[in-house]
Scaffold this active site. Structure first.
Site, PDB file in Angstrom:
ATOM      1  N   VAL A  11       0.867  -1.190   0.000  1.00  0.00           N
ATOM      2  CA  VAL A  11       0.000   0.000   0.000  1.00  0.00           C
ATOM      3  C   VAL A  11       0.898   1.232   0.000  1.00  0.00           C
ATOM      4  O   VAL A  11       1.756   1.374   0.879  1.00  0.00           O
ATOM      5  CB  VAL A  11      -0.893   0.052   1.260  1.00  0.00           C
ATOM      6  CG1 VAL A  11      -1.772   1.311   1.247  1.00  0.00           C
ATOM      7  CG2 VAL A  11      -1.757  -1.188   1.379  1.00  0.00           C
ATOM      8  N   TYR A  67      -4.585  18.610 -10.485  1.00  0.00           N
ATOM      9  CA  TYR A  67      -5.137  17.470  -9.747  1.00  0.00           C
ATOM     10  C   TYR A  67      -6.161  16.718 -10.605  1.00  0.00           C
ATOM     11  O   TYR A  67      -6.072  15.493 -10.765  1.00  0.00           O
ATOM     12  CB  TYR A  67      -5.792  17.959  -8.448  1.00  0.00           C
ATOM     13  CG  TYR A  67      -6.323  16.825  -7.584  1.00  0.00           C
ATOM     14  CD1 TYR A  67      -5.454  16.070  -6.805  1.00  0.00           C
ATOM     15  CD2 TYR A  67      -7.683  16.512  -7.548  1.00  0.00           C
ATOM     16  CE1 TYR A  67      -5.928  15.027  -6.004  1.00  0.00           C
ATOM     17  CE2 TYR A  67      -8.165  15.483  -6.767  1.00  0.00           C
ATOM     18  CZ  TYR A  67      -7.286  14.746  -5.996  1.00  0.00           C
ATOM     19  OH  TYR A  67      -7.752  13.709  -5.212  1.00  0.00           O
TER      20      TYR A  67
END
Ligand SMILES: NC(=O)c1ccc[n+]([C@@H]2O[C@H](COP(=O)([O-])OP(=O)(O)OC[C@H]3O[C@@H](n4cnc5c(N)ncnc54)[C@H](O)[C@@H]3O)[C@@H](O)[C@H]2O)c1
Length: 266
Positions: free
Chosen positions: A23, A165
């Protein structure tokens, strides 16, 4: 008499039986929540973050188990990702899943956006996914495992003053499909998750400091509230698991109805 919990094939498909799962962005928010959900499902959690605090965080064996391990790496850097894959391959012969969570935001209009800002957001949010997928594919192929990439609802829509973004997250959604088309024949699955507004400590700080407004974020959803990090993590981990064995190339929106909703009738 069969044990309903241990012999149940649906629950078995969700469990990782000690298999390693990587992760990124594991030290906070959604990444941290993914590590917790994975530990609940008996994965060996390998948490990556550029914040060195990850080493102590993942060292909490009560939460993550004794085999969990933290790695410090900047996933936007090619040498760092190569080194990470090499370190992990020394300890593990295969990896069941990689969940790419690391990401950051920069709320700036393209009219004043500097190239350095643009490059930083694209590198952190998009290039990192390309690098992690390329370098971990050999370890994932061995287990016929899966990649899950955290995009955003902002990858589906336009949002004022969020040029880099939104572009990076749209890129993550299509990079996911693109990689899925190239690896499907080897049994590897690749999916993205698009969270809506999620109450991570980072967002809580931005509300506390008056940089954004929680009520506005909540009112843009149909459920009228923000997600908890666990609500996003459970979907990401489901996609990573064998319980989602026929899901690939998908982009799963987990947003309380945020992008189903255009606003009140006027
Ligand atoms: N929180 C939200 O409302 C929301 C909504 C949609 C999508 N997302 C996405 O979910 C992901 C996680 O968001 P969050 O709110 O939990 O963020 P967060 O800021 O709370 O956590 C991000 C973690 O990633 C790490 N990180 C950042 N850049 C890194 C890099 N280059 N290398 C290694 N680690 C790095 C940070 O140190 C941090 O621990 C991001 O990709 C974000 O864009 C969040």
């Amino acid at each position: 008499m069969p044990d309903r919990m241990n012999d149940n094939p649906t629950l078995a498909a969700l469990r990782f039986n000690g298999a390693p799962v990587v992760v990124t962005g594991a030290n906070a928010g959604i990444g941290r929540a993914c590590c917790e959900v994975l530990a609940d499902l008996d994965a060996t959690v390998l948490g990556v973050d550029f914040d060195s605090e990850i080493m102590t965080a993942i060292g909490d064996s009560e939460t993550y188990g004794v085999n969990a391990k933290g790695y410090v790496a900047d996933v936007s850097s090619e040498p760092a990702v190569k080194d990470l894959a090499s370190q992990i391959s020394k300890n593990h012969s295969s990896v069941a899943a990689v969940i790419n969570v690391a990401g950051t935001n920069d709320a700036t209009s393209f009219k004043i956006l500097q190239l350095e800002q643009w490059n930083r957001i694209i590198a952190t949010n998009l290039t990192s996914v390309f690098l992690m997928t390329r370098e971990f594919l050999p370890l994932i192929q061995i287990s016929r495992g899966s990649f899950v990439n955290i995009a955003s609802t902002y990858g589906w829509v336009g949002v004022r003053n969020n040029t880099s973004y939104c572009t990076s997250k749209a890129g993550v959604i299509n990079l996911t499909r693109q990689i899925a088309t190239e690896v499907g024949s080897s049994g590897v699955r690749v999916n993205s998750v698009c969270p809506g507004p999620t109450l991570t400590p980072r967002r809580q700080r931005s509300f506390d400091e008056g940089r954004s407004n929680r009520r506005d974020a909540e009112q843009r959803t149909l459920l009228g509230r923000m997600a908890s990090p666990a609500e996003i993590a459970r979907v990401a981990v489901f996609l990573a698991s064998n319980a989602a064995s026929y899901v690939t190339g998908a982009s799963v929106v987990v947003d309380g109805g945020q992008i189903a909703f255009i606003g009140p009738h006027d």
